[in-house]
Scaffold this motif. Structure first.
Motif, short mmCIF file in Angstrom:
data_model
loop_
_atom_site.label_atom_id
_atom_site.label_comp_id
_atom_site.label_asym_id
_atom_site.label_seq_id
_atom_site.Cartn_x
_atom_site.Cartn_y
_atom_site.Cartn_z
N GLN A 96 -49.93 -15.18 -12.91
CA GLN A 96 -50.21 -14.43 -11.68
C GLN A 96 -48.98 -14.44 -10.77
OE1 GLN A 96 -53.65 -15.83 -9.55
NE2 GLN A 96 -53.64 -14.14 -8.08
N GLY A 97 -48.31 -15.59 -10.70
CA GLY A 97 -47.12 -15.69 -9.88
C GLY A 97 -45.99 -14.82 -10.40
N LEU A 98 -45.83 -14.76 -11.72
CA LEU A 98 -44.81 -13.90 -12.31
C LEU A 98 -45.06 -12.43 -11.98
CD1 LEU A 98 -44.54 -15.55 -15.86
CD2 LEU A 98 -42.74 -15.50 -14.11
N GLU A 99 -46.33 -12.04 -12.08
CA GLU A 99 -46.68 -10.65 -11.78
C GLU A 99 -46.44 -10.34 -10.31
OE1 GLU A 99 -50.69 -10.25 -13.09
OE2 GLU A 99 -50.17 -10.43 -15.24
N LYS A 100 -46.75 -11.27 -9.44
CA LYS A 100 -46.55 -11.07 -8.01
C LYS A 100 -45.07 -10.90 -7.67
CE LYS A 100 -47.47 -13.20 -3.50
NZ LYS A 100 -48.05 -14.39 -2.79
N GLU A 101 -44.22 -11.67 -8.37
CA GLU A 101 -42.78 -11.61 -8.12
C GLU A 101 -42.09 -10.52 -8.94
OE1 GLU A 101 -41.01 -13.28 -5.95
OE2 GLU A 101 -42.63 -14.57 -5.21
N HIS A 102 -42.87 -9.84 -9.79
CA HIS A 102 -42.32 -8.78 -10.67
C HIS A 102 -41.21 -9.34 -11.56
CE1 HIS A 102 -44.64 -5.91 -8.34
NE2 HIS A 102 -44.10 -6.40 -7.24
N VAL A 103 -41.49 -10.48 -12.19
CA VAL A 103 -40.53 -11.15 -13.07
C VAL A 103 -41.13 -11.29 -14.46
CG1 VAL A 103 -39.02 -13.14 -13.38
CG2 VAL A 103 -39.75 -12.51 -11.08
N GLU A 104 -40.33 -11.00 -15.49
CA GLU A 104 -40.76 -11.21 -16.86
C GLU A 104 -40.38 -12.63 -17.31
OE1 GLU A 104 -40.85 -7.18 -19.29
OE2 GLU A 104 -38.81 -7.63 -18.60
N PHE A 105 -40.98 -13.08 -18.40
CA PHE A 105 -40.70 -14.41 -18.93
C PHE A 105 -40.69 -14.34 -20.46
CE2 PHE A 105 -42.62 -18.46 -20.56
CZ PHE A 105 -41.48 -19.25 -20.37
N PHE A 106 -39.64 -14.93 -21.06
CA PHE A 106 -39.52 -14.93 -22.51
C PHE A 106 -39.09 -16.31 -23.01
CE2 PHE A 106 -38.78 -10.52 -21.33
CZ PHE A 106 -39.56 -9.83 -22.25
N LYS A 107 -39.71 -16.74 -24.11
CA LYS A 107 -39.22 -17.88 -24.87
C LYS A 107 -38.28 -17.32 -25.93
CE LYS A 107 -43.54 -20.45 -24.33
NZ LYS A 107 -44.69 -21.08 -25.05
N ILE A 108 -37.04 -17.84 -25.97
CA ILE A 108 -36.05 -17.22 -26.84
C ILE A 108 -35.39 -18.26 -27.74
CG2 ILE A 108 -35.66 -15.34 -25.22
CD1 ILE A 108 -33.08 -16.72 -24.37
N ASN A 109 -34.49 -17.78 -28.62
CA ASN A 109 -33.95 -18.61 -29.69
C ASN A 109 -32.54 -19.13 -29.43
OD1 ASN A 109 -32.70 -16.13 -29.88
ND2 ASN A 109 -32.98 -15.90 -32.09
N ARG A 110 -32.13 -19.21 -28.16
CA ARG A 110 -30.84 -19.82 -27.85
C ARG A 110 -31.04 -21.30 -27.54
NH1 ARG A 110 -31.51 -21.09 -22.71
NH2 ARG A 110 -32.44 -19.62 -21.24
N GLY A 111 -29.93 -22.01 -27.39
CA GLY A 111 -30.02 -23.39 -26.93
C GLY A 111 -30.21 -23.42 -25.42
N GLY A 112 -30.43 -24.61 -24.89
CA GLY A 112 -30.56 -24.76 -23.44
C GLY A 112 -31.99 -24.67 -22.97
N ASP A 113 -32.16 -24.75 -21.66
CA ASP A 113 -33.47 -24.79 -21.04
C ASP A 113 -33.78 -23.43 -20.40
OD1 ASP A 113 -35.70 -25.77 -19.10
OD2 ASP A 113 -35.21 -27.58 -20.23
N ILE A 114 -34.32 -23.42 -19.21
CA ILE A 114 -34.74 -22.18 -18.57
C ILE A 114 -33.65 -21.69 -17.61
CG2 ILE A 114 -35.90 -23.27 -16.57
CD1 ILE A 114 -38.14 -21.10 -17.01
N THR A 115 -33.49 -20.38 -17.55
CA THR A 115 -32.57 -19.79 -16.60
C THR A 115 -33.12 -18.46 -16.12
OG1 THR A 115 -30.22 -19.37 -16.14
CG2 THR A 115 -31.11 -18.48 -18.20
N TYR A 116 -32.42 -17.89 -15.14
CA TYR A 116 -32.83 -16.62 -14.52
C TYR A 116 -31.75 -15.59 -14.75
CZ TYR A 116 -32.93 -13.16 -10.74
OH TYR A 116 -32.88 -11.98 -10.03
N HIS A 117 -32.17 -14.34 -15.03
CA HIS A 117 -31.27 -13.19 -15.04
C HIS A 117 -31.82 -12.14 -14.09
CE1 HIS A 117 -29.23 -14.99 -18.34
NE2 HIS A 117 -30.18 -14.74 -19.24
N GLY A 118 -30.92 -11.43 -13.44
CA GLY A 118 -31.39 -10.39 -12.53
C GLY A 118 -30.25 -9.55 -11.99
N PRO A 119 -30.57 -8.58 -11.14
CA PRO A 119 -29.56 -7.71 -10.54
C PRO A 119 -28.49 -8.54 -9.82
CG PRO A 119 -31.77 -6.88 -10.10
CD PRO A 119 -31.95 -8.23 -10.71
N GLY A 120 -27.26 -8.05 -9.88
CA GLY A 120 -26.17 -8.75 -9.23
C GLY A 120 -25.59 -9.88 -10.07
N GLN A 121 -25.99 -9.95 -11.33
CA GLN A 121 -25.51 -10.99 -12.23
C GLN A 121 -24.88 -10.32 -13.45
OE1 GLN A 121 -28.28 -13.30 -14.87
NE2 GLN A 121 -27.82 -14.96 -13.43
N ILE A 122 -23.71 -10.81 -13.86
CA ILE A 122 -23.09 -10.31 -15.09
C ILE A 122 -23.57 -11.17 -16.25
CG2 ILE A 122 -20.94 -9.93 -16.36
CD1 ILE A 122 -19.52 -9.67 -13.66
#
Length: 256
Positions: free
Chosen positions: A93-119
């Motif tokens: 519900q919080g993700l939908e409210k913030e209009h953010v998607e969430f994916f479990k992916i196959n890279r190393g590392g933990d959680i991070t954010y991507h968004g506008p204004g980021q290369i």
């Protein structure tokens, strides 16, 4: 024996391809970009498998392709294989409210954010064309970012035991992360990569424990300099530093 080893080295050198095709994907949703880089990644791996069959038959191997992708994602959180889902502090519900998607992916590392204004940079390279050393690969990605930041008068560095690029004087009790890294490799082929905060909205990092690190802050070039930057200009500098460090013969396919 020595002659055989030498011929292998000569053959490998002959097939090393430092040409790298640059593709700017513009603004693209994460799932589409993931599929896009996966397709390129799989094609390189398949080429390497076919090369093994060729050499087994006594035929010459063919050069493998390399790519460098730049992209800007809409708001999204991605969780690496070694990450903990509780480091995402929002429910569905919080993700939908913030209009953010969430994916479990196959890279190393933990959680991070991507968004506008980021290369976000995705080098999809056959490291057999450059060097087969993952540690060196990660350090070169970091160094390219550090050189880019230096171009803007921002002093940055590394923290022992942690990947990415950090802002703060030596022994600073409150270092700030400005660039995250997370990669996957198979048969020395790379995918995923780096995310440099240029004009990113840092409030979105408040919904996660960034990279699983709870006691350190996140920053951006805009935050450090006090003004927004030209994304195209920063991208150009970063691209050039990557090309120089890896000795890439960079070219752009205008059809993409």
């Amino acid at each position: 024996m020595e002659t055989s080893s030498l011929s292998v080295l000569i053959d490998r050198s002959r097939n090393m391809n430092k040409k790298v095709e640059f593709r700017h994907l513009g603004k693209m949703r994460y799932a589409k970009a993931w599929d896009y880089q996966t397709e390129l990644f799989d094609s390189i791996v398949q080429s390497k498998l076919e090369n093994r069959k060729r050499t087994d038959r006594g035929e010459n191997a063919v050069s493998t392709n390399n790519y460098l992708l730049f992209v800007e994602h809409p708001h999204v959180y991605t969780l690496g294989k070694s990450g903990k889902e509780e480091h995402l502090l929002l429910d569905q519900q919080g993700l939908e409210k913030e209009h953010v998607e969430f994916f479990k992916i196959n890279r190393g590392g933990d959680i991070t954010y991507h968004g506008p204004g980021q290369i976000v940079g995705y080098p999809i390279l056959d490291l057999d064309n450059f060097f087969t050393d993952i540690h060196k690969y990660l350090r070169f990605l970091e160094e390219a970012v550090m050189l880019t930041l230096q171009d803007y008068g921002i002093k940055s560095g590394r923290i022992d035991g942690l990947t990415g690029v950090w802002i703060g004087e030596e022994n600073d009790p409150n270092p700030r992360k400005i660039c995250a890294l997370g990669v996957k490799t198979s048969r020395w082929v790379t995918m995923h990569g780096l995310a440099l905060n240029v004009n990113a909205d840092l409030k979105y990092f408040g919904n996660i424990v960034p990279c699983g690190i709870s006691d350190k802050a996140v920053t951006s070039m805009e935050q450090e300099l006090g003004h927004q930057l030209d994304m195209n200009e920063v991208e150009g500098k970063l691209k050039n530093h990557l090309a120089t460090l890896f000795e890439m013969e960079l070219f752009e396919n205008q059809e993409n």
